[in-house]
Design a protein around this motif. Structure first.
Motif, PDB file in Angstrom:
ATOM      1  N   ILE A  54       0.850  -1.207   0.000  1.00  0.00           N
ATOM      2  CA  ILE A  54       0.000   0.000   0.000  1.00  0.00           C
ATOM      3  C   ILE A  54       0.878   1.247   0.000  1.00  0.00           C
ATOM      4  O   ILE A  54       0.605   2.220  -0.718  1.00  0.00           O
ATOM      5  N   GLY A  55       1.942   1.216   0.809  1.00  0.00           N
ATOM      6  CA  GLY A  55       2.870   2.341   0.836  1.00  0.00           C
ATOM      7  C   GLY A  55       3.555   2.538  -0.501  1.00  0.00           C
ATOM      8  O   GLY A  55       3.792   3.671  -0.947  1.00  0.00           O
ATOM      9  N   VAL A  56       3.868   1.429  -1.187  1.00  0.00           N
ATOM     10  CA  VAL A  56       4.470   1.519  -2.519  1.00  0.00           C
ATOM     11  C   VAL A  56       3.500   2.182  -3.490  1.00  0.00           C
ATOM     12  O   VAL A  56       3.872   3.079  -4.258  1.00  0.00           O
ATOM     13  N   LEU A  57       2.236   1.775  -3.453  1.00  0.00           N
ATOM     14  CA  LEU A  57       1.222   2.376  -4.325  1.00  0.00           C
ATOM     15  C   LEU A  57       1.059   3.871  -4.041  1.00  0.00           C
ATOM     16  O   LEU A  57       0.895   4.677  -4.970  1.00  0.00           O
ATOM     17  N   LYS A  58       1.100   4.236  -2.776  1.00  0.00           N
ATOM     18  CA  LYS A  58       0.985   5.657  -2.416  1.00  0.00           C
ATOM     19  C   LYS A  58       2.106   6.476  -3.058  1.00  0.00           C
ATOM     20  O   LYS A  58       1.862   7.535  -3.657  1.00  0.00           O
ATOM     21  N   ALA A  59       3.315   5.976  -2.925  1.00  0.00           N
ATOM     22  CA  ALA A  59       4.464   6.700  -3.471  1.00  0.00           C
ATOM     23  C   ALA A  59       4.385   6.794  -4.991  1.00  0.00           C
ATOM     24  O   ALA A  59       4.675   7.846  -5.580  1.00  0.00           O
ATOM     25  N   LEU A  60       3.960   5.716  -5.651  1.00  0.00           N
ATOM     26  CA  LEU A  60       3.863   5.722  -7.115  1.00  0.00           C
ATOM     27  C   LEU A  60       2.796   6.707  -7.591  1.00  0.00           C
ATOM     28  O   LEU A  60       3.008   7.449  -8.563  1.00  0.00           O
ATOM     29  N   GLU A  61       1.662   6.721  -6.913  1.00  0.00           N
ATOM     30  CA  GLU A  61       0.599   7.644  -7.328  1.00  0.00           C
ATOM     31  C   GLU A  61       0.991   9.093  -7.086  1.00  0.00           C
ATOM     32  O   GLU A  61       0.665   9.979  -7.883  1.00  0.00           O
ATOM     33  N   GLU A  62       1.658   9.358  -5.975  1.00  0.00           N
ATOM     34  CA  GLU A  62       2.085  10.733  -5.691  1.00  0.00           C
ATOM     35  C   GLU A  62       3.015  11.256  -6.788  1.00  0.00           C
ATOM     36  O   GLU A  62       2.981  12.443  -7.122  1.00  0.00           O
ATOM     37  N   ARG A  63       3.831  10.382  -7.367  1.00  0.00           N
ATOM     38  CA  ARG A  63       4.732  10.787  -8.430  1.00  0.00           C
ATOM     39  C   ARG A  63       4.032  10.763  -9.796  1.00  0.00           C
ATOM     40  O   ARG A  63       4.600  11.183 -10.795  1.00  0.00           O
ATOM     41  N   GLY A  64       2.794  10.270  -9.833  1.00  0.00           N
ATOM     42  CA  GLY A  64       2.048  10.253 -11.087  1.00  0.00           C
ATOM     43  C   GLY A  64       2.373   9.091 -11.986  1.00  0.00           C
ATOM     44  O   GLY A  64       2.083   9.132 -13.196  1.00  0.00           O
TER      45      GLY A  64
END
Length: 768
Positions: A46-56
């Motif tokens: 979930i944390g990985v997905l958060k970081a990826l989405e924040e970077r677009g």
């Protein structure tokens, strides 16, 4: 798509990356995300997905195993990383992973009557051992329902085609019979993900298309090969929190089992266009109470790779665009409304009881999501049902059919328990139940308590008529015997001869009906016979004969019970309220013994009305501290029996401390009284409580013995008393282990210390 190439120099790699970056900037680049298994550590995805989405960074495809399948499927169903994070941090998720149910999902009506059992074992007529060993540590009732609610309705709305999800998705499970992985690209999504998460011996396996499936990580813990073959992405991002089992010590039982059950996974990417993120976390496989840490570890680890990912993935997606796409996707998914129900046992035989308990078919009832949830968990509470697996199918009118794969409980259940103490009040418990399920749910139960202090035998037959508003009828027969001692003996003292023995026999019929989830009402009619043998003086010899009183008759009662306490004894949260009205009519015969001042047999008729209420409520319920209030009041119009002791024995007692039931305490008996106190519980460690209970007791009418031996009721002015207890309790999986100091101030030895294990619970008394 990414190519299987082997580049031999850094310059060539850099040139290839530059070329790919330029090409992707002109075309639509497809990104695949692969999520490994890992239990609670897998929540780091979930944390990985958060970081990826924040970077677009866009995600076009997802494959996952076990915990990766759970996180990946939630994302594929249109949930944002923030929504998934909020869900796994919720109390509901914690209950789900521990196999527990919230108070709102309990159904008191179908819970077994409280007894002293600490563990049970079920078995079938055709196989006592082979099919009776449990395959799960936790009951996945809430897990299965939540996956139906979130994933099942989504996939059913899209024709169970995983390519039509918000993000096309694949997951894997393990076929242990054929020793191979099973890839899911269609079908009930909740079933597929549930199979992928089925960690052996933690949750029970399920069958899909008659194939028994377990955790996907057993044969493929990083499904990058499926990503490559099914989706052909241009670039692959892997999130890996698992490793192959390491060589273990030959004495490491769990490690050896893990090695035997799993096949090593290849954690390498099949092409050069990809990156593997390896979140560094020390969250263990079953540490679901540390999911916040796992998410944070995944987020911080992924952020270290973002600059590198920018080189590979120049085309980004904005948060606004993602939000709009999710909103449009979710509009396709209708609410989970049920207009029909099918159910079967092993996909063969219809079980009428389950269907009639869920929906009123003749009225063509449609269940809202809220009503569905209430009735589903009411049905799950049926003792004759061992397991339910739900799936849904979408109908033309945008409602759903709910299909329940109902597995009956094994025919027989054995309960074992009791109360074992350093005092001489040790009592064993053994119960045997036969259960049947078809058009009705029925059970035949027999049990016994055995010990010097207390013995009992009970048999009852219970039949429940299936309905949305069920009713149960039971017939029962009970024998009770209490044998009190002259001293508060421990194992290190000699026990003096018995001075008081109470025997009871009664039989009757009960009618029960539920009132909401956590309450029920009970109508009871019974015939009883009581026999009390006692000495009216402490100075008796072995040559003396005891007085004895016989009292027999009929009684009728009505009881309202509400109970949401978290434990059947030594609770620390929840609420309890009981109100009972009882009418008693009977005939007394009292026969004097050699120490009695009365020399003639006395016969009397008695009839009275008894009203009693008890309340316990934990008004403060924090993680480390709990404060409860506990009170009881009795109004009883009972007349006097033939002598002081007989009258005292027939009266209700103030017994809110469990151990008070194991003493004969005349000072806490009266026909009318009120009393109450507080429960202070400090949860110093997980499953360890430091507990203080203190009560004030005030009789309203007090039994008085005059100098000439006659008795009468008098007003209680100076008869108030207190009682208290302090305990250190370990709530083990098989019952409480405690060290307790009780305080009864009017006894010769007011402080009584004991070490004990189990529950201080007995069968219901006939009328007292």
């Amino acid at each position: 798509m990414c190519k299987r190439t082997k580049l031999k120099s850094k310059s060539v790699i850099f040139l290839a990356l530059f070329t790919l970056s330029a090409l992707f900037s002109f075309g639509q680049q497809k990104i695949g995300l692969v999520l490994s298994g890992g239990g609670a550590a897998g929540i780091a995805h979930i944390g990985v997905l958060k970081a990826l989405e924040e970077r677009g960074i866009p995600i076009d495809y997802i494959t996952g195993t076990s915990a990766g399948a759970l996180v990946g499927s939630l994302y594929a169903c249109g949930y944002s990383p923030e929504e998934i994070e909020a869900y796994v941090l919720s109390d509901e998720f914690q209950l789900m992973t521990s196999g527990k149910l919230g108070v709102d999902k309990r159904f008191l009506f179908r819970e077994d009557e409280m007894n002293a059992n600490v563990l049970n074992f079920s078995f079938s007529k055709d196989s006592i051992l082979r099919k009776s060993i449990p395959l799960n540590l936790v009951t996945p009732a809430l897990l299965d329902y939540e996956m139906l609610r979130i994933m099942g309705v989504t996939s059913a709305s899209l024709g169970n085609d995983y390519n039509k999800l918000f993000v096309p998705f694949r997951c894997v499970a393990s076929d242990i019979v054929n020793k191979k992985s099973v890839i899911f690209a269609k079908g009930n999504l909740n079933e597929a993900v549930r199979a992928s998460m089925t960690y052996p011996f933690y949750v029970n396996p399920i069958k899909i298309d008659n194939v028994i499936l377990f955790d996907g990580g057993m044969y493929n813990n990083f499904p990058v090969d499926i990503m490559y073959k099914d989706f052909h992405p241009d670039f692959i991002i892997g999130s890996k929190v698992a490793d192959n089992p390491k060589v273990v010590d030959e004495r490491d039982f769990l490690g050896l089992i893990s090695n035997m059950m799993t096949t090593p996974t290849n954690f390498q990417l099949p092409c050069n266009e990809g990156i593997i993120i390896e979140p560094k976390t020390n969250v263990g496989t079953f540490d679901f109470d540390q999911v916040r840490k796992a998410i944070n570890d995944g987020y911080l680890s992924a952020k270290k790779y973002l600059d590198s990912l920018d080189m590979y993935i120049p085309v980004k997606i904005t948060q606004e665009e993602l939000k709009e796409r999710r909103a449009l996707f979710k509009k396709q998914i209708p609410p989970l409304t049920i207009s029909s129900i099918t159910n079967n046992y092993n996909r063969k035989r219809d079980i009428t009881y389950a269907r009639k308990s869920m929906i009123r078919e003749r009225k063509k009832e449609i269940l809202s999501p809220e009503k569905l949830e209430r009735r589903y968990f009411k049905l799950y509470a049926t003792p004759q049902i061992d397991y339910i697996y739900p799936t849904v199918q979408k109908k033309k009118d945008s409602t759903f059919n709910l299909d329940l794969n109902v597995r009956k409980a094994k025919d027989f259940k054995i309960d074992v328990g009791g109360h074992f103490s350093s005092r001489s009040v040790n009592t064993g418990y053994l119960g045997l139940t036969y259960r049947s399920l078809g058009k009705v749910a029925s059970s035949l139960h027999a049990e016994s308590y055995f010990g010097k202090f207390y013995g009992s035998a009970k048999a009852d037959l219970n039949v429940e008529i299936p309905s949305v508003y069920p009713i149960s009828v039971s017939a029962y027969f009970t024998l009770n015997r209490w044998d009190y001692f002259r001293s508060f003996a421990t194992f290190f003292e000699d026990v003096k001869p018995s001075f008081l023995i109470q025997n009871e026999v009664y039989s009757g019929i009960k009618l029960k009906m539920p009132i909401g989830n956590n309450a029920k009402i009970t109508f009871d009619a019974r015939y009883f016979g009581l026999e009390d043998d006692y000495y009216q003086t402490p100075n008796f010899t072995s040559k003396d004969t005891s007085d004895y009183t016989r009292f027999s008759g009929t009684t009728f009662s009505w009881e309202f019970l509400q109970n949401s306490l978290n434990r059947k004894q030594f609770a620390s949260s929840g609420h309890y309220f009981m109100f009972k009205a009882r009418y008693v009519n009977g005939h007394e015969n009292t026969y004097p013994g050699s120490t009695s001042i009365i020399k003639d047999t006395i016969s009397k008729e008695h009839s009275w009305l008894s009203l009693q209420a008890e309340l316990q409520s934990f008004v403060l319920d924090h993680k480390k501290f709990h404060l409860g209030i506990h009170a009881k009041g009795v109004y009883n119009s009972q007349s006097l029996f033939s002598n002081y002791t007989a009258s005292l024995l027939s009266m209700p007692s103030f017994n809110l401390l469990p151990d008070a039931e194991t003493y004969f305490l005349p000072e806490y008996r009266s026909t009318q009284f009120i009393g109450g106190g507080v429960n202070l519980v400090f949860s110093i460690l997980k499953n360890f409580d430091l507990r203080f209970d203190g009560y004030y007791y005030q009789p309203i009418i007090q039994l008085q013995k005059n100098d000439d031996g006659t008795i009468e009721f008098g007003k209680a002015i100076n008869a108030a008393s207190v009682l208290a207890s302090s305990s250190f309790i370990y709530h083990s999986p098989i019952g409480p282990l405690r060290a307790t100091l009780n305080y009864f101030p009017k006894q010769l030895s007011p402080f009584a210390f004991q070490i004990s294990y189990g529950y201080v619970l007995f069968n219901e008394r006939a009328i007292r």
